[in-house]
Motif scaffolding. Structure first.
Motif, mmCIF file in Angstrom:
data_model
loop_
_atom_site.group_PDB
_atom_site.id
_atom_site.type_symbol
_atom_site.label_atom_id
_atom_site.label_comp_id
_atom_site.label_asym_id
_atom_site.label_seq_id
_atom_site.Cartn_x
_atom_site.Cartn_y
_atom_site.Cartn_z
ATOM 1 N N GLU A 4 38.678 20.694 58.471
ATOM 2 C CA GLU A 4 39.637 21.530 57.754
ATOM 3 C C GLU A 4 40.888 20.709 57.473
ATOM 4 O O GLU A 4 41.396 20.038 58.360
ATOM 5 C CB GLU A 4 39.987 22.764 58.585
ATOM 6 C CG GLU A 4 38.773 23.631 58.855
ATOM 7 C CD GLU A 4 39.057 24.805 59.755
ATOM 8 O OE1 GLU A 4 38.676 25.927 59.387
ATOM 9 O OE2 GLU A 4 39.674 24.596 60.825
ATOM 10 N N THR A 5 41.343 20.759 56.215
ATOM 11 C CA THR A 5 42.584 20.088 55.863
ATOM 12 C C THR A 5 43.550 21.127 55.314
ATOM 13 O O THR A 5 43.141 22.167 54.802
ATOM 14 C CB THR A 5 42.359 18.960 54.823
ATOM 15 O OG1 THR A 5 41.875 19.519 53.596
ATOM 16 C CG2 THR A 5 41.375 17.917 55.343
ATOM 17 N N ASN A 6 44.830 20.836 55.451
ATOM 18 C CA ASN A 6 45.856 21.784 55.031
ATOM 19 C C ASN A 6 46.836 21.202 54.033
ATOM 20 O O ASN A 6 47.894 21.771 53.806
ATOM 21 C CB ASN A 6 46.602 22.319 56.266
ATOM 22 C CG ASN A 6 45.689 23.184 57.114
ATOM 23 O OD1 ASN A 6 45.299 24.266 56.697
ATOM 24 N ND2 ASN A 6 45.314 22.692 58.276
ATOM 25 N N SER A 7 46.480 20.052 53.442
ATOM 26 C CA SER A 7 47.327 19.444 52.426
ATOM 27 C C SER A 7 46.501 18.430 51.640
ATOM 28 O O SER A 7 45.461 17.957 52.113
ATOM 29 C CB SER A 7 48.534 18.743 53.053
ATOM 30 O OG SER A 7 48.113 17.609 53.799
ATOM 31 N N GLU A 10 46.129 15.262 53.704
ATOM 32 C CA GLU A 10 45.067 15.259 54.718
ATOM 33 C C GLU A 10 43.697 15.042 54.083
ATOM 34 O O GLU A 10 42.854 14.334 54.641
ATOM 35 C CB GLU A 10 45.078 16.572 55.509
ATOM 36 C CG GLU A 10 46.243 16.703 56.459
ATOM 37 C CD GLU A 10 46.219 18.027 57.228
ATOM 38 O OE1 GLU A 10 45.193 18.740 57.206
ATOM 39 O OE2 GLU A 10 47.249 18.338 57.845
ATOM 40 N N LYS A 125 37.791 25.908 48.843
ATOM 41 C CA LYS A 125 39.079 26.552 49.078
ATOM 42 C C LYS A 125 38.819 27.864 49.801
ATOM 43 O O LYS A 125 37.800 28.507 49.581
ATOM 44 C CB LYS A 125 39.764 26.926 47.757
ATOM 45 C CG LYS A 125 40.399 25.825 47.007
ATOM 46 C CD LYS A 125 41.088 26.441 45.778
ATOM 47 C CE LYS A 125 41.774 25.414 44.952
ATOM 48 N NZ LYS A 125 42.472 26.010 43.797
ATOM 49 N N HIS A 129 43.423 31.390 53.830
ATOM 50 C CA HIS A 129 43.995 30.451 54.805
ATOM 51 C C HIS A 129 45.188 29.684 54.240
ATOM 52 O O HIS A 129 45.742 28.822 54.919
ATOM 53 C CB HIS A 129 42.939 29.454 55.275
ATOM 54 C CG HIS A 129 41.826 30.078 56.064
ATOM 55 N ND1 HIS A 129 41.969 30.518 57.355
ATOM 56 C CD2 HIS A 129 40.548 30.347 55.714
ATOM 57 C CE1 HIS A 129 40.831 31.023 57.778
ATOM 58 N NE2 HIS A 129 39.945 30.935 56.801
ATOM 59 N N GLY A 130 45.528 29.927 52.984
ATOM 60 C CA GLY A 130 46.652 29.238 52.359
ATOM 61 C C GLY A 130 46.205 28.444 51.149
ATOM 62 O O GLY A 130 45.044 28.040 51.044
ATOM 63 N N ASP A 132 46.779 25.391 50.153
ATOM 64 C CA ASP A 132 46.381 23.992 50.353
ATOM 65 C C ASP A 132 45.234 23.805 51.342
ATOM 66 O O ASP A 132 44.783 22.686 51.560
ATOM 67 C CB ASP A 132 47.592 23.166 50.818
ATOM 68 C CG ASP A 132 48.634 23.044 49.715
ATOM 69 O OD1 ASP A 132 48.247 22.929 48.538
ATOM 70 O OD2 ASP A 132 49.828 23.066 50.033
ATOM 71 N N TYR A 133 44.757 24.882 51.929
ATOM 72 C CA TYR A 133 43.661 24.795 52.898
ATOM 73 C C TYR A 133 42.357 24.390 52.200
ATOM 74 O O TYR A 133 42.023 24.905 51.139
ATOM 75 C CB TYR A 133 43.462 26.140 53.593
ATOM 76 C CG TYR A 133 42.251 26.176 54.493
ATOM 77 C CD1 TYR A 133 42.330 25.773 55.813
ATOM 78 C CD2 TYR A 133 41.014 26.605 54.016
ATOM 79 C CE1 TYR A 133 41.208 25.788 56.633
ATOM 80 C CE2 TYR A 133 39.894 26.628 54.820
ATOM 81 C CZ TYR A 133 40.005 26.219 56.125
ATOM 82 O OH TYR A 133 38.896 26.236 56.939
#
Length: 141
Positions: A4-7, A10, A125, A129-130, A132-133
């Protein structure tokens, strides 16, 4: 494996890490909807291979070739091909079964001609979760 990445950073860093770990003959397939970060990941992978020139999606040429890294990098985008026979016309086997690293975007469209062994990377996506998630699934075949 699920990552999982948030940007974007990442996602890019994951690509860099995988590029550094890549070996000659490695084939990656990259699957995901428009706008999920396939190009961000690909730019990271290329950087990890030592490619310093700008990397963009080869939508109209099917394959972009980068040879200045530690291994040749073959970046395919098969979104616009009509059928798998078009891949024969560009000599895809020379790349896929060669000594470089191949990354094929939209590879699910040519699944029948993929090599027996490859690494599938699926980027999704999950807006709950946001923005950028990203959920990145990596599976070896």
């Amino acid at each position: 494996m699920i990552i999982e990445t948030n940007s974007e950073q990442e996602t890019h860093e994951l690509g860099v890490k995988m590029g550094k770990e890549s070996r000659a003959g490695q084939v990656y397939t990259l699957i995901g909807d428009l706008g999920v970060g396939k190009t961000v990941f690909t730019k990271g992978l290329a950087l990890g291979l030592g490619v310093s020139e700008p990397v963009s999606s080869p939508t109209f040429t099917i394959v972009q070739i980068y040879e200045e890294g530690r291994l040749p990098f073959y970046h395919f985008d098969v979104y616009r091909i009509g059928d798998a026979e078009e891949m024969d016309e560009i000599g895809y086997e020379d790349y896929i079964y060669g000594q470089g690293v191949s990354l094929i975007e939209w590879a699910d469209l040519i699944r029948e001609i993929l090599p027996a062994h490859y690494t599938e990377i699926k980027i999704e996506k999950k807006l709950e979760h946001g923005f950028d998630y990203r959920r990145i699934s990596i599976c070896e075949y």
